[in-house]
Write a protein that holds these residues in place. Structure first.
Motif, PDB file in Angstrom:
ATOM      1  N   ARG A  30       0.831  -1.201   0.000  1.00  0.00           N
ATOM      2  CA  ARG A  30       0.000   0.000   0.000  1.00  0.00           C
ATOM      3  C   ARG A  30       0.867   1.254   0.000  1.00  0.00           C
ATOM      4  O   ARG A  30       1.850   1.349   0.736  1.00  0.00           O
ATOM      5  N   THR A  31       0.509   2.218  -0.827  1.00  0.00           N
ATOM      6  CA  THR A  31       1.254   3.472  -0.928  1.00  0.00           C
ATOM      7  C   THR A  31       0.440   4.606  -0.324  1.00  0.00           C
ATOM      8  O   THR A  31      -0.738   4.775  -0.652  1.00  0.00           O
ATOM      9  N   LEU A  32       1.062   5.371   0.550  1.00  0.00           N
ATOM     10  CA  LEU A  32       0.439   6.549   1.143  1.00  0.00           C
ATOM     11  C   LEU A  32       0.965   7.780   0.415  1.00  0.00           C
ATOM     12  O   LEU A  32       2.174   8.003   0.350  1.00  0.00           O
ATOM     13  N   THR A  33       0.046   8.567  -0.150  1.00  0.00           N
ATOM     14  CA  THR A  33       0.431   9.782  -0.874  1.00  0.00           C
ATOM     15  C   THR A  33       0.061  11.003  -0.050  1.00  0.00           C
ATOM     16  O   THR A  33      -1.083  11.141   0.392  1.00  0.00           O
ATOM     17  N   LEU A  34       1.027  11.878   0.165  1.00  0.00           N
ATOM     18  CA  LEU A  34       0.828  13.078   0.981  1.00  0.00           C
ATOM     19  C   LEU A  34       1.306  14.298   0.221  1.00  0.00           C
ATOM     20  O   LEU A  34       2.112  14.198  -0.702  1.00  0.00           O
ATOM     21  N   ASP A  35       0.832  15.465   0.633  1.00  0.00           N
ATOM     22  CA  ASP A  35       1.388  16.716   0.138  1.00  0.00           C
ATOM     23  C   ASP A  35       2.460  17.176   1.117  1.00  0.00           C
ATOM     24  O   ASP A  35       2.379  16.900   2.324  1.00  0.00           O
ATOM     25  N   ALA A  36       3.440  17.880   0.608  1.00  0.00           N
ATOM     26  CA  ALA A  36       4.538  18.336   1.463  1.00  0.00           C
ATOM     27  C   ALA A  36       4.052  19.241   2.592  1.00  0.00           C
ATOM     28  O   ALA A  36       4.713  19.343   3.632  1.00  0.00           O
TER      29      ALA A  36
END
Length: 228
Positions: A30-36
């Motif tokens: 599973r990949t967690l995508t976040l904004d900086a």
């Protein structure tokens, strides 16, 4: 109950158990995508750094973490203008040229509120990627010392301002854990990969810096000793 029906039920139960057993494996990548700008991004970076330290040192704990950076844009432009050296007051009735020695240090900046050690790790990844893709070399801290001539008009205050060229890269910072890792508090979800979008890194290039001679008229308080 016929043997065929019993076999069907048994097969269904076995399939259900297989599905339950497979669900953790399905979550493994599973990949967690976040904004900086998300505070969780800084937390993920700290976890990655800690895992990188602990992994090789503790036997049988495969929790190492790799950091990589994929820049999507790079731009060089003058940074903020700021005064360098001292101000000079010219009380004479004509323009006077002063010799001023000054020193200025410009440092890097990035999107994350993390500790110095963590910054060193992510900056290493950013520098390698930007150098490879754009053939640019950054210096995370640049100090310049010079002596220059500054003409100051009569009854004026003069100084030098400097705008160091900054190279700014924007892209995705990626964290790849060797084992499933908990990032969010209050949840059982674990992630193998974390992608941080809009990760920005800016550092002095050591080129094309601007040095600007500035002056202004003296204030009434400053003019008390002025010749004109």
């Amino acid at each position: 109950m016929s043997s065929i029906r019993r076999a069907s039920i048994a097969a269904g139960i076995a399939l259900g158990m297989l599905g339950l057993a497979a669900s953790p494996a399905a979550a493994a990548n599973r990949t967690l995508t976040l904004d900086a700008s998300d505070p969780l991004a800084a937390k993920a970076l700290q976890i990655c750094y800690d895992a990188h330290l602990i992994g090789p040192a503790v036997p049988y704990q495969d929790i190492d973490c790799k950091v990589s950076y994929a820049p999507s844009s790079y731009q060089a432009a003058p940074g903020p203008e700021h005064q360098v050296g001292d101000r000079v007051l010219n009380y004479a009735s004509t323009t006077v040229t002063h010799t001023l020695a000054w020193s200025d240090t410009v440092t890097s900046s990035d999107s994350f509120e993390v500790g110095t050690s963590v910054k060193a790790t992510i900056w290493g990844a950013a520098e390698a990627a930007v150098t490879a893709k754009y053939t640019k070399t950054w210096t995370r801290s640049s100090t310049v010392s010079q002596t220059n001539s500054l003409p100051v008009p009569a009854c004026n205050v003069g100084w030098f301002s400097r705008a160091a060229e900054m190279g700014t890269a924007v892209g995705d910072l990626r964290l790849d854990f060797k084992s499933d890792t908990k990032i969010r508090s209050g949840t059982k979800k674990r992630y193998r990969h974390v992608v941080i979008n809009n990760s920005t890194f800016s550092a002095p290039t050591g080129k094309n810096d601007l040095l600007i001679a500035r002056s202004r008229a003296m204030t009434p308080q400053e003019r008390t000793a002025c010749a004109s």
